[in-house]
Design a protein around this motif. Structure first.
Motif, PDB file in Angstrom:
ATOM      1  N   UNK A   1      77.926 -21.163  14.675  1.00  0.00           N
ATOM      2  CA  UNK A   1      76.777 -20.323  14.340  1.00  0.00           C
ATOM      3  C   UNK A   1      76.249 -20.689  12.961  1.00  0.00           C
ATOM      4  N   UNK A   2      75.041 -20.283  12.685  1.00  0.00           N
ATOM      5  CA  UNK A   2      74.420 -20.645  11.410  1.00  0.00           C
ATOM      6  C   UNK A   2      75.214 -20.097  10.236  1.00  0.00           C
TER       7      UNK A   2
ATOM      8  N   UNK B   1      74.665 -23.904  16.923  1.00  0.00           N
ATOM      9  CA  UNK B   1      74.556 -23.576  18.343  1.00  0.00           C
ATOM     10  C   UNK B   1      73.214 -22.908  18.634  1.00  0.00           C
ATOM     11  N   UNK B   2      72.546 -23.373  19.658  1.00  0.00           N
ATOM     12  CA  UNK B   2      71.306 -22.748  20.091  1.00  0.00           C
ATOM     13  C   UNK B   2      70.053 -23.407  19.577  1.00  0.00           C
ATOM     14  N   UNK B   3      70.164 -24.240  18.530  1.00  0.00           N
ATOM     15  CA  UNK B   3      68.968 -24.888  17.993  1.00  0.00           C
ATOM     16  C   UNK B   3      68.368 -25.870  18.991  1.00  0.00           C
TER      17      UNK B   3
ATOM     18  N   UNK C   1      73.888 -39.741   1.724  1.00  0.00           N
ATOM     19  CA  UNK C   1      74.295 -38.747   0.742  1.00  0.00           C
ATOM     20  C   UNK C   1      75.368 -37.853   1.340  1.00  0.00           C
ATOM     21  N   UNK C   2      75.476 -36.655   0.827  1.00  0.00           N
ATOM     22  CA  UNK C   2      76.554 -35.737   1.190  1.00  0.00           C
ATOM     23  C   UNK C   2      76.356 -35.093   2.556  1.00  0.00           C
ATOM     24  N   UNK C   3      75.103 -34.927   2.981  1.00  0.00           N
ATOM     25  CA  UNK C   3      74.831 -34.208   4.228  1.00  0.00           C
ATOM     26  C   UNK C   3      73.662 -34.858   4.955  1.00  0.00           C
ATOM     27  N   UNK C   4      73.723 -34.856   6.289  1.00  0.00           N
ATOM     28  CA  UNK C   4      72.645 -35.392   7.117  1.00  0.00           C
ATOM     29  C   UNK C   4      72.195 -34.324   8.099  1.00  0.00           C
ATOM     30  N   UNK C   5      71.011 -34.521   8.656  1.00  0.00           N
ATOM     31  CA  UNK C   5      70.424 -33.556   9.588  1.00  0.00           C
ATOM     32  C   UNK C   5      70.347 -34.181  10.976  1.00  0.00           C
ATOM     33  N   UNK C   6      70.775 -33.420  12.000  1.00  0.00           N
ATOM     34  CA  UNK C   6      70.696 -33.941  13.361  1.00  0.00           C
ATOM     35  C   UNK C   6      69.243 -33.945  13.807  1.00  0.00           C
ATOM     36  N   UNK C   7      68.859 -34.992  14.566  1.00  0.00           N
ATOM     37  CA  UNK C   7      67.475 -35.152  15.001  1.00  0.00           C
ATOM     38  C   UNK C   7      67.239 -34.530  16.369  1.00  0.00           C
ATOM     39  N   UNK C   8      68.189 -34.691  17.280  1.00  0.00           N
ATOM     40  CA  UNK C   8      68.055 -34.133  18.629  1.00  0.00           C
ATOM     41  C   UNK C   8      69.177 -33.129  18.844  1.00  0.00           C
ATOM     42  N   UNK C   9      68.990 -31.867  18.395  1.00  0.00           N
ATOM     43  CA  UNK C   9      70.074 -30.874  18.455  1.00  0.00           C
ATOM     44  C   UNK C   9      70.645 -30.674  19.852  1.00  0.00           C
ATOM     45  N   UNK C  10      69.793 -30.695  20.879  1.00  0.00           N
ATOM     46  CA  UNK C  10      70.281 -30.475  22.244  1.00  0.00           C
ATOM     47  C   UNK C  10      71.233 -31.589  22.668  1.00  0.00           C
ATOM     48  N   UNK C  11      70.910 -32.812  22.267  1.00  0.00           N
ATOM     49  CA  UNK C  11      71.757 -33.955  22.619  1.00  0.00           C
ATOM     50  C   UNK C  11      73.102 -33.860  21.910  1.00  0.00           C
TER      51      UNK C  11
ATOM     52  N   UNK D   1      87.113 -23.975  24.984  1.00  0.00           N
ATOM     53  CA  UNK D   1      85.975 -23.311  25.617  1.00  0.00           C
ATOM     54  C   UNK D   1      84.677 -23.803  24.992  1.00  0.00           C
ATOM     55  N   UNK D   2      83.766 -24.343  25.789  1.00  0.00           N
ATOM     56  CA  UNK D   2      82.492 -24.816  25.229  1.00  0.00           C
ATOM     57  C   UNK D   2      81.738 -23.708  24.519  1.00  0.00           C
ATOM     58  N   UNK D   3      81.240 -24.015  23.328  1.00  0.00           N
ATOM     59  CA  UNK D   3      80.490 -23.027  22.565  1.00  0.00           C
ATOM     60  C   UNK D   3      81.278 -22.407  21.430  1.00  0.00           C
ATOM     61  N   UNK D   4      82.593 -22.673  21.364  1.00  0.00           N
ATOM     62  CA  UNK D   4      83.388 -22.162  20.242  1.00  0.00           C
ATOM     63  C   UNK D   4      83.052 -22.946  18.975  1.00  0.00           C
ATOM     64  N   UNK D   5      83.282 -22.317  17.831  1.00  0.00           N
ATOM     65  CA  UNK D   5      83.092 -23.010  16.559  1.00  0.00           C
ATOM     66  C   UNK D   5      84.174 -24.076  16.406  1.00  0.00           C
TER      67      UNK D   5
END
Length: 437
Positions: A290-291, A320-322, A368-378, A393-397
């Protein structure tokens, strides 16, 4: 857009202009690299001396015109041209190109089932390589859909009509990782056959021992021999099937690793790269949840930022969910500039540059220290597949730590203990890091 029809050739010359303005385009392709071909217009010259044959519509000219329209964002018109090309008695290469680029159009329109049908036909009837589907950024949105997962599973199983080359490639990688599996299977079969032959001759002796009489063999000795042979056959058969199951699990993991390597990231410099291009450079740590949970984990990591950077850690947050929000507009994919800004554009030229020492140094400086995902669903789909394979279980942190060579190092539920990770991971200059590459 990649032209799948050209992937069957190493050096093929294409001419799509009229006889008065001929342009030859050499296509030097590598199966691991995306092909970029420029196509000239198929329309006739404005000169009054143009021959009537130049205006004749062919499958080749329709593919050419469709690509031109596609590059201008006119996806609906491009789709119509590719469909027309398939009705004009195309040869194998033209049909493969029309089907593949038609699939790309459907992918941009969010029509996963139609895209999968086109690709399935190209794979089955026109020898399209599955690696092309995995590597083409134009199909990034399609790879995030369930239809791609179904197609990939068909290819992994390697039926007669689809995915033979993909399964063969997976098995070659599997043999490298487990080189003695074939030897083990040979001994399983050989020893089982030997035990079976021995049992075949021992069972009549057992019957004679049970009947008794003069010259009858000892019943306990004979029964013991039969038991040993039968027990050996059972154990060897179970080992054979266990080895087969392990091979299936290994091939599934290799397939997931290949999918992981093609997931796109946006670096701090706004450059979009695939994960495979960061191999030997960073150790990505994927934080999925989760965020609030992911934000808290990143905040805790700030205390160890310097040490994590020394170890090449690159944080990759996945919320999750983005990925549920539609990534593609149904009306088309917009102007070329907008498409380039929102979807990954990694081509043969860029991959050639990153192979050089200078380019790798430049890329390393951009990380750098952090990157951003481009295709969140993928990304989300891959993580959930990985969770299923590990019994989570799919969806757990979860968090997933990758090695420098791009493979999964370890994973766990919840968020990572950064202090433990600092102790566990060697510095980039250490000998263990060099061996990990």
């Amino acid at each position: 857009m990649a032209v799948a029809g050209a992937l069957a050739l190493n050096h093929h010359l294409l001419c799509f202009s009229n006889p008065r303005t001929v342009t030859w385009i050499p296509a030097k392709l590598n199966p691991q690299k995306r092909a970029y071909l420029s196509f000239t217009s198929c329309t006739s010259s404005s000169s009054s001396s143009t021959s009537p044959e130049a205006n004749v519509q062919t499958a080749e000219s329709c593919v050419n015109l469709g690509l031109s329209l596609f590059s201008k964002g006119r996806v609906k018109d491009a789709l119509a041209q590719f469909e027309t090309a398939l009705t004009l008695d195309p040869n194998a290469m033209e049909a493969q190109a029309a089907l593949y680029n038609k699939a790309c159009c459907h992918a941009y329109r969010g029509e996963g089932k139609k895209a999968a049908d086109c690709l399935r036909t190209a794979l089955r009837e026109y020898n399209l390589k599955f690696g092309t589907i995995l590597n083409d950024p134009d199909l990034a949105s399609f790879r995030a859909l369930p239809e791609f997962k179904e197609l990939q599973e068909e290819a992994r199983l390697g039926g007669e009509d689809i995915g033979y080359s993909f399964q063969r490639d997976l098995k070659l990688i599997g043999e490298v990782q487990a080189p003695f599996r074939g030897v083990r299977r040979f001994f399983y079969v050989a020893f089982s056959a030997a035990a079976g032959i021995s049992t075949f001759f021992t069972i009549p002796r057992l019957f004679r021992a049970i009947k008794g009489g003069d010259g009858a063999p000892d019943i306990w000795e004979t029964a013991g021999n039969v038991a040993i042979n039968v027990g050996g056959i059972i154990v060897l058969v179970l080992l054979f099937f266990w080895d087969n199951k392990k091979e299936e699990e290994q091939l599934a993991q290799i397939s997931r690793d290949e999918t992981l390597s093609r997931l796109p990231l946006r670096l701090s410099t706004n450059r979009v790269v695939e994960l495979v291009q960061l191999r030997d450079t960073v150790r990505p740590v994927i934080l999925a949840g989760s965020k609030e949970t992911v934000s808290l984990a990143i905040k805790k990591a700030e205390r160890f930022r310097t040490e994590l950077l020394k170890r090449g850690v690159l944080l990759v947050p996945v919320i999750w969910g983005e990925g549920r929000a539609p990534q593609v507009e149904k009306k088309g994919f917009g102007s070329p500039s907008k498409t380039a800004a929102t979807l990954p554009s990694i081509g043969e030229d860029f991959e050639k540059r990153t192979e050089s020492i200078t380019a790798k140094s430049r890329l390393k400086a951009e990380v750098r220290y952090k990157a951003e995902v481009v295709s969140p669903a993928e990304w989300e789909r891959w993580i959930k597949d990985q969770q299923k394979s590990e019994g989570v279980t799919p969806g757990e942190d979860v968090y997933i730590i990758l090695r420098l060579d791009g493979r999964v190092r370890r994973s766990g539920k919840g968020m990572p203990d950064w202090q433990q990770i600092v102790k566990e991971l060697p510095a980039m200059e250490a000998l263990l890091s060099k061996l990990e590459r």
